[in-house]
Design a protein around this motif. Structure first.
Motif, PDB file in Angstrom:
ATOM      1  N   VAL A 400      40.927  42.199  42.523  1.00 49.33           N
ATOM      2  CA  VAL A 400      41.120  40.853  43.065  1.00 49.33           C
ATOM      3  C   VAL A 400      41.198  40.869  44.593  1.00 49.33           C
ATOM      4  O   VAL A 400      40.570  40.048  45.276  1.00 49.33           O
ATOM      5  N   ILE A 401      41.977  41.793  45.140  1.00 48.38           N
ATOM      6  CA  ILE A 401      42.241  41.785  46.585  1.00 48.38           C
ATOM      7  C   ILE A 401      41.171  42.548  47.357  1.00 48.38           C
ATOM      8  O   ILE A 401      40.714  42.104  48.420  1.00 48.38           O
ATOM      9  N   TYR A 402      40.751  43.694  46.828  1.00 50.72           N
ATOM     10  CA  TYR A 402      39.817  44.555  47.566  1.00 50.72           C
ATOM     11  C   TYR A 402      38.464  44.698  46.907  1.00 50.72           C
ATOM     12  O   TYR A 402      37.673  45.559  47.289  1.00 50.72           O
ATOM     13  N   ILE A 475      47.683  38.421  48.602  1.00 50.91           N
ATOM     14  CA  ILE A 475      48.498  39.469  47.992  1.00 50.91           C
ATOM     15  C   ILE A 475      49.801  38.874  47.447  1.00 50.91           C
ATOM     16  O   ILE A 475      50.242  39.204  46.333  1.00 50.91           O
ATOM     17  N   ALA A 476      50.436  37.998  48.219  1.00 50.34           N
ATOM     18  CA  ALA A 476      51.678  37.365  47.770  1.00 50.34           C
ATOM     19  C   ALA A 476      51.451  36.560  46.490  1.00 50.34           C
ATOM     20  O   ALA A 476      52.287  36.574  45.575  1.00 50.34           O
ATOM     21  N   GLU A 477      50.333  35.865  46.410  1.00 53.22           N
ATOM     22  CA  GLU A 477      50.027  35.091  45.202  1.00 53.22           C
ATOM     23  C   GLU A 477      49.823  36.015  44.000  1.00 53.22           C
ATOM     24  O   GLU A 477      50.219  35.674  42.875  1.00 53.22           O
ATOM     25  N   PHE A 478      49.214  37.166  44.221  1.00 48.05           N
ATOM     26  CA  PHE A 478      49.044  38.132  43.136  1.00 48.05           C
ATOM     27  C   PHE A 478      50.400  38.631  42.651  1.00 48.05           C
ATOM     28  O   PHE A 478      50.642  38.769  41.452  1.00 48.05           O
ATOM     29  N   TRP A 479      51.306  38.914  43.597  1.00 51.21           N
ATOM     30  CA  TRP A 479      52.645  39.356  43.214  1.00 51.21           C
ATOM     31  C   TRP A 479      53.368  38.288  42.387  1.00 51.21           C
ATOM     32  O   TRP A 479      54.047  38.594  41.410  1.00 51.21           O
ATOM     33  N   LYS A 480      53.222  37.023  42.771  1.00 54.53           N
ATOM     34  CA  LYS A 480      53.910  35.959  42.034  1.00 54.53           C
ATOM     35  C   LYS A 480      53.463  35.921  40.570  1.00 54.53           C
ATOM     36  O   LYS A 480      54.289  35.761  39.655  1.00 54.53           O
TER      37      LYS A 480
END
Length: 616
Positions: A400-402, A475-480
């Motif tokens: 998702v991020i990279y 990244i913060a949204e993925f953590w949530k």
């Protein structure tokens, strides 16, 4: 000037002819003699391979801060500083993992049996670039320059961000620093047992404790040699010289518009070197060696650097042939150029090639061990942290991020450095179901609102610090989403990066991520982040005795099985306490124009223009 000298020589030879009847020289033809002498002088004059018509054009993604090696710690200033100044050691351009080689030193240091005394011999005939401060005289590099420069790194009045490299290592230096703090003046002429210069070309370093990584630190840019006369002449009110660098390196600063443009030109006083790096079986390496072996270096006469922070602008400049290479890293433009690890056909057809390696960095997620909610070493706190890591999918995070370009790494050390363990397995598997069961077992109960409470019944909320940049918000949204799966309330707190660093060091950040780039290619440079033996660790504010004594032990051991076994144990301790977890290693994706010869991305900071060539 040369013609006048030749005429003087001619007159002298002519007088000798009159005295000794040197008829065979046919001195009645003066231009013949002048031509012969000119050829002889040309043979003995150093030949500078750097061609001013070979111009390298590149960009920096962020602004430099200046060119005093003691005062700067950013990557882009380091590239320029390493072009102008020289350290005792550097790294082989081709060898992987990075291999230390001499630069201004004659050879690798002689190390005493106890690993506490390093004797280093400096090459003769290395000179600083011309500067008015030298009053027209050639200024040779000596061991005294390194002694002065290393002391300067530890001068408390300069507050160098790089002082940690040598802090507490050199015998007698702590006392000198304490005196300087008391008197507000650092005495550079005071003798120190830890830094000795028995003669002009010999440097002896005596350590308080065994440290086999010292040569790696002497290859790091902050440990380069500066001339004391230059510092005393041009220093500002802080005692640093940010805009007038004078070194012994291959380039000099020709023009600087801060935050906009930097121009470097070849140093005419540089001694040069013959390109003679060795390759293994890598076809790319063999091609580079075939193209450059035996060339007098550097070949490039001018380096023009633009500061272009916007990735799309960088990409357009490269596409329009205004940049000779471009580091896309794992940024958004990498998707356009690189698909499934390969360049798109359009770029391949233009002759552009890709240089790709894992970066010498590690991205971590961490908890503050001093925080009352997530910190501590009781079973319930450890269970909470383990459950959070187990609910986080590193595979999905990478996708998702990279976009799948990063390397998932369970070992807390970058893959491109000595001490990395590719076989290490984490004991904490990804399992949302197991994470929920673990929280249930330790009485983190789900309340009526759908979120868990602490075992004492109080509300449980995790605060995550986010930097206001696009990728960090994603990244913060993925953590949530990961926290939602285990019913833990998650909130974010936004901080600018300098404020975040300050809060982290003060143990005021409950949870966040941190990217650490290696200063030297050894696992020690990563494990040091978690050492809390003298103060709370840099990451996680921890003091775990089982970890700390092992870390101190590794510093007394050379690279080998005994040290590697301790590294494995330390990684297991980090997993057991679960206050930090390694996430990914990002990849470097560098696009190179077809006229650049010999480019290969190096895991440590190197000014590539020292090692490559350009087709004219």
């Amino acid at each position: 000037m040369y013609l006048l000298q030749l005429l003087k020589l001619y007159r002298r030879l002519n007088s000798l002819h009159n005295e000794h009847n040197l008829a065979s020289l046919q001195l009645q033809r003066p231009w013949t003699i002048i031509f012969i002498l000119f050829c002889l002088i040309s043979v003995n004059t150093p030949a500078h391979a750097a061609d001013p018509n070979k111009v390298l054009r590149i960009s920096f993604a962020a602004a430099e801060t200046g060119f005093d090696p003691v005062a700067t710690s950013d990557l882009y200033s380091a590239y320029v500083n390493a072009s102008i100044f020289e350290s005792l050691y550097t790294y082989d351009y081709i060898a992987r993992p990075p291999q230390l080689i001499p630069q201004t030193a004659k050879a690798l240091p002689h190390v005493s049996a106890d690993g506490k005394t390093y004797t280093i011999h400096i090459k003769k005939g290395i000179y600083f670039q011309d500067d008015p401060v030298f009053q027209g005289k050639k200024r040779e590099l000596t061991a005294y320059d390194y002694a002065y420069s290393l002391k300067r790194l530890l001068d408390p009045q300069l507050v160098s961000p790089n002082a940690w490299l040598l802090m507490g290592k050199l015998k007698g230096m702590d006392q000198l620093i304490a005196t300087a703090q008391k008197n507000k003046h650092f005495d550079y002429d005071a003798p120190v047992e830890g830094i000795q210069t028995p003669d002009r070309y010999t440097l002896v370093l005596k350590l308080n404790h065994t440290d086999y990584n010292l040569p790696l630190m002497l290859a790091h840019t902050p440990s380069v040699a500066v001339a004391r006369e230059v510092i005393e002449k041009y220093k500002d009110g802080r005692g640093v010289v940010m805009a007038h660098p004078v070194g012994t390196g291959a380039y000099r600063l020709a023009n600087w518009i801060p935050g906009s443009r930097i121009k470097l030109t070849a140093n005419p006083d540089y001694r040069g070197y013959i390109w003679n790096f060795k390759a293994g079986n890598d076809p790319i390496d063999l091609k580079i060696v075939a193209a450059l072996q035996g060339k007098q270096m550097p070949q490039i006469g001018t380096v023009e650097i633009q500061i272009i922070e916007d990735t799309q602008s960088q990409w357009l400049a490269f596409k329009q042939k205004q940049l000779d290479y471009l580091d896309l890293s794992s940024g958004p433009m990498a998707d356009i150029a690189v698909q499934e690890g390969q360049l798109i056909p359009e770029l391949l057809n233009e002759g552009i090639y890709l240089s790709k390696i894992p970066l010498p960095e590690m991205q971590y997620a961490f908890f503050n061990m001093q925080d009352p909610t997530v910190g501590g070493i009781t079973a319930d706190k450890i269970a909470l942290r383990r459950a959070i890591w187990m609910a986080f999918s590193k595979d999905n995070y990478n996708k998702v991020i990279y976009r799948g370009t990063a390397l998932i790494n369970p070992f807390p050390v970058a893959a491109s450095v000595t001490g990395y363990d590719e076989h290490y397995k984490s004991p904490l598997p990804y399992s949302v179901a197991a994470a929920n069961l673990l929280l249930d077992r330790y009485h983190y109960k789900i309340r009526a609102d759908g979120y868990r409470s602490l075992p004492n019944g109080h509300a449980l909320t995790i605060e995550y610090v986010v930097i206001p940049r696009g990728v960090d918000q994603a990244i913060a949204e993925f953590w949530k989403r990961s926290f939602d799966k285990i019913h833990i309330r998650f909130k974010t707190k936004t901080m600018m990066f300098p404020d975040y660093l300050k809060a982290m060091k003060l143990c005021k950040v409950q949870m966040s991520i941190y990217n650490w780039v290696a200063d030297y290619p050894d696992a020690d440079n990563f494990f040091m982040l978690f050492n809390g033996s003298t103060k709370p660790s840099e990451l996680g504010c921890s003091r775990i005795h089982a970890f700390d004594w092992r870390y101190l032990k590794t510093q007394q051991l050379p690279n080998g099985p005994q040290r590697q076994a301790l590294y494995q144990q330390m990684a297991r301790i980090l997993d057991n306490y679960a206050y930090v977890t390694p996430l990914v290693i990002r990849s470097s994706n560098v696009l190179v124009q077809p006229w650049i010869i010999g480019y290969k991305t190096h895991p440590m900071t190197l000014p590539y223009w020292l090692y490559i060539d350009i087709k004219k």
